[in-house]
Design an enzyme around this catalytic site. Structure first.
Site, PDB file in Angstrom:
ATOM      1  N   GLU A 244       0.573  -1.025   0.066  1.00 32.89           N
ATOM      2  CA  GLU A 244       0.177   0.038  -0.011  1.00 32.89           C
ATOM      3  C   GLU A 244       1.103   0.960   0.024  1.00 32.89           C
ATOM      4  OE1 GLU A 244      -1.594   2.911   0.747  1.00 32.89           O
ATOM      5  OE2 GLU A 244      -2.319   2.867   2.825  1.00 32.89           O
ATOM      6  N   CYS A 278      -2.656   8.410   3.260  1.00 40.22           N
ATOM      7  CA  CYS A 278      -1.889   8.420   1.615  1.00 40.22           C
ATOM      8  C   CYS A 278      -3.955   7.833   0.654  1.00 40.22           C
ATOM      9  CB  CYS A 278      -1.890   7.168   2.020  1.00 40.22           C
ATOM     10  SG  CYS A 278      -2.670   5.816   2.986  1.00 40.22           S
TER      11      CYS A 278
END
Length: 527
Positions: A244, A278
């Site tokens: 990720e 994020c």
């Protein structure tokens, strides 16, 4: 009890409060010589753990959940002091999701990972039966970031444990005391000795040690360059990875949006955690008919925000950024945009001492897609806003990016929002909200492109922590299959006719073909 390697000779990772610059404590590094033994203990413990039922594993998780509940304030303080975010932010986005994760994975792992019977897909496989099993991977590695130093790794720890794995954790060097807090949480679960270990040290050295010692899968959350480097390293041993890596997440505000909600949502999702999320809003596209009204609303909200040293009294809305390097990156992107014509229209107000790594919440207009601010991940409390004329233009701007972790569409018409969401790239596309599904244990997290590979959280996360095995058997107990030796013209013709059974021209064609196939099958398989 969990195993934590002790360093005997004095090398340490120091912990600093990024909001004050004060040294908090230090954590002993793990000597490289001890890592093989950590892996050996993990494998031995995992063999025992894998034999436990889901219900037995769940009981260990509930002990961790209760520890989180009873120590929530202290955990929030540790995260806040180590990362720089506010106490409320730490409680809501880090501590609470950990508690929810224990409950959801404890309750649902048995349903997601239970063996599954698959029926034959064709008449040709009559008599064949299959069971799909989801087995533990073995020993999984987790390398976690500093922006969510508690909730990101802990959710993955819980998934790994419920799937039957041992877990070896490496937290970010900037937040080592959060790693110690995770040790305490896991210790409350009273796991078999060696099942969980926390390694402290250089990220590159630890990841290399994981590969060298045969980690069965690596889960990494961090930057795109670091993720690519790990993937190349993993290719040498064909070690599976889940990555990720970040986002440049767009927010599209249509002309029929509830502007008050949209402005509130933009402020939260853009500035929360000092913008170091994020999945947070990194760029906003607003329909030209409401552009100025939206900017004025968001500017007022931005000006009202207070940034400063977090405390127990919730006297500030934003804390500090976590590292000086990231603060400098944000400042550079902003300066480049201003030099290219961008304008700062609002900023938060500093409260008290500003000696830490602070950057004000900043609203920017007059931006365009040639700016780094609009193309690269900023990872800081800066929100650039652009106007658009048509939905097609909004979609094109939103999709003009190598990353696609999350996005959001803001409209009073949910059906319209869903239709537009089909066209916007993203692992998550929310309607009239943003930056919250990471805390929902039942939903997968991750995105395509340079946002990474694989998914964590939800049933998909549990499956990522497992390996699939097919167990197949035949209850007909024939002497041989039709395609086994001896090979002859009769067998060839039978298989050729069987293709007409699978894809017949007509019902009559099916019956005629079956009449030719079945006698041959019986003869060859049973006599």
């Amino acid at each position: 009890m969990n195993t934590v390697a002790k360093f005997p000779s004095g090398a340490e990772t120091h912990a600093y409060n990024p909001a004050t610059g004060a040294r908090i404590d230090a954590v002993a590094n793990t000597p490289a010589a001890e890592i093989p033994a950590i892996f050996d203990r993990a494998r031995q413990a995992q063999a025992i753990w894998a034999e436990k039922s889901f219900g037995q594993r769940r009981r260990h998780l509930l002990k961790m959940r209760d520890y989180i509940r009873d120590n929530a304030d202290e955990l929030a303080r540790i995260v806040s002091d180590g990362n720089g975010k506010t106490r409320l932010d730490a409680l809501a986005t880090e501590v609470l999701p950990c508690l929810l994760a224990c409950s959801w994975y404890g309750d649902n792992a048995s349903k997601v990972l239970k063996p599954e019977i698959r029926e034959p897909s064709s008449l040709l496989w009559v008599g064949k039966r299959s069971e799909i099993r989801y087995e533990p991977l073995g020993v999984v590695g987790i390398i976690s970031p500093w922006n969510y130093p508690l909730s990101i790794p802990f959710g993955e720890i819980v998934m790994g444990l419920m799937a039957g794995n041992a877990v070896i954790l490496k937290v970010a060097a900037a937040t080592p005391l959060v790693g110690k807090a995770i040790e305490d949480i896991v210790a409350a679960g009273e796991l078999p000795e060696g099942l969980f270990s926390h390694i402290v040290g250089s990220g590159g050295q630890v990841s290399s040690a994981m590969f060298e010692n045969g980690i069965n899968k690596l889960f990494f959350t961090g930057s795109v360059p670091a993720g690519k480097q790990l993937m190349a390293q993993a290719a040498e041993t064909l070690t599976p990875v889940s990555l990720e890596l970040g986002g440049k997440d767009p927010m599209i505000v249509l002309e029929d949006a509830d502007l008050e909600r949209a402005a509130n949502g933009a402020a939260w999702a853009g500035y929360q955690n000092a913008g170091q999320s994020c999945g947070g809003v990194e760029r906003i596209y607003v329909h030209e008919s409401i552009y100025q009204q939206f900017v004025d609303l968001l500017a007022a909200k931005t000006n009202d925000l207070r940034h400063g040293v977090p405390n127990d009294h919730c006297g500030v809305d934003l804390g500090s950024m976590t590292t000086p390097k990231q603060r400098d990156t944000v400042a550079r992107q902003l300066a480049e945009a201003i030099a290219d014509g961008a304008k700062i229209v609002a900023q938060s107000q500093g409260i008290g001492s500003q000696d830490g790594h602070f950057h004000p919440a900043t609203l920017v207009t007059d931006v365009h897609h040639d700016m780094t601010l609009m193309r690269e991940e900023t990872f800081g409390p800066v929100i650039p806003v652009m106007a658009f004329k048509t939905e097609d233009e909004a979609v094109a701007l939103a999709n003009d990016c190598t990353m696609a972790l999350t996005a959001s569409v803001w409209t009073r018409n949910t059906a319209r929002g869903k239709k537009l969401a089909n066209r916007v790239k993203g692992g998550v596309v929310a309607i009239n909200d943003h930056l919250y599904t990471h805390g929902m244990s039942d939903l997968p997290w991750g995105g395509p492109g340079e946002s990474g590979i694989g998914r964590t959280h939800g049933p998909e996360g549990l499956l990522e922590m497992s390996k699939t095995k097919v167990v197949n058997w035949d209850w007909l107990r024939a002497k041989r299959n039709l395609w086994w030796y001896p090979q002859d013209k009769q067998s060839y013709d039978a298989i050729r006719n069987a293709m007409h059974m699978v894809a017949p021209k007509s019902p009559v064609d099916f019956l005629k073909s079956a009449g030719k196939v079945v006698p041959v099958m019986i003869k060859k398989m049973y006599f």
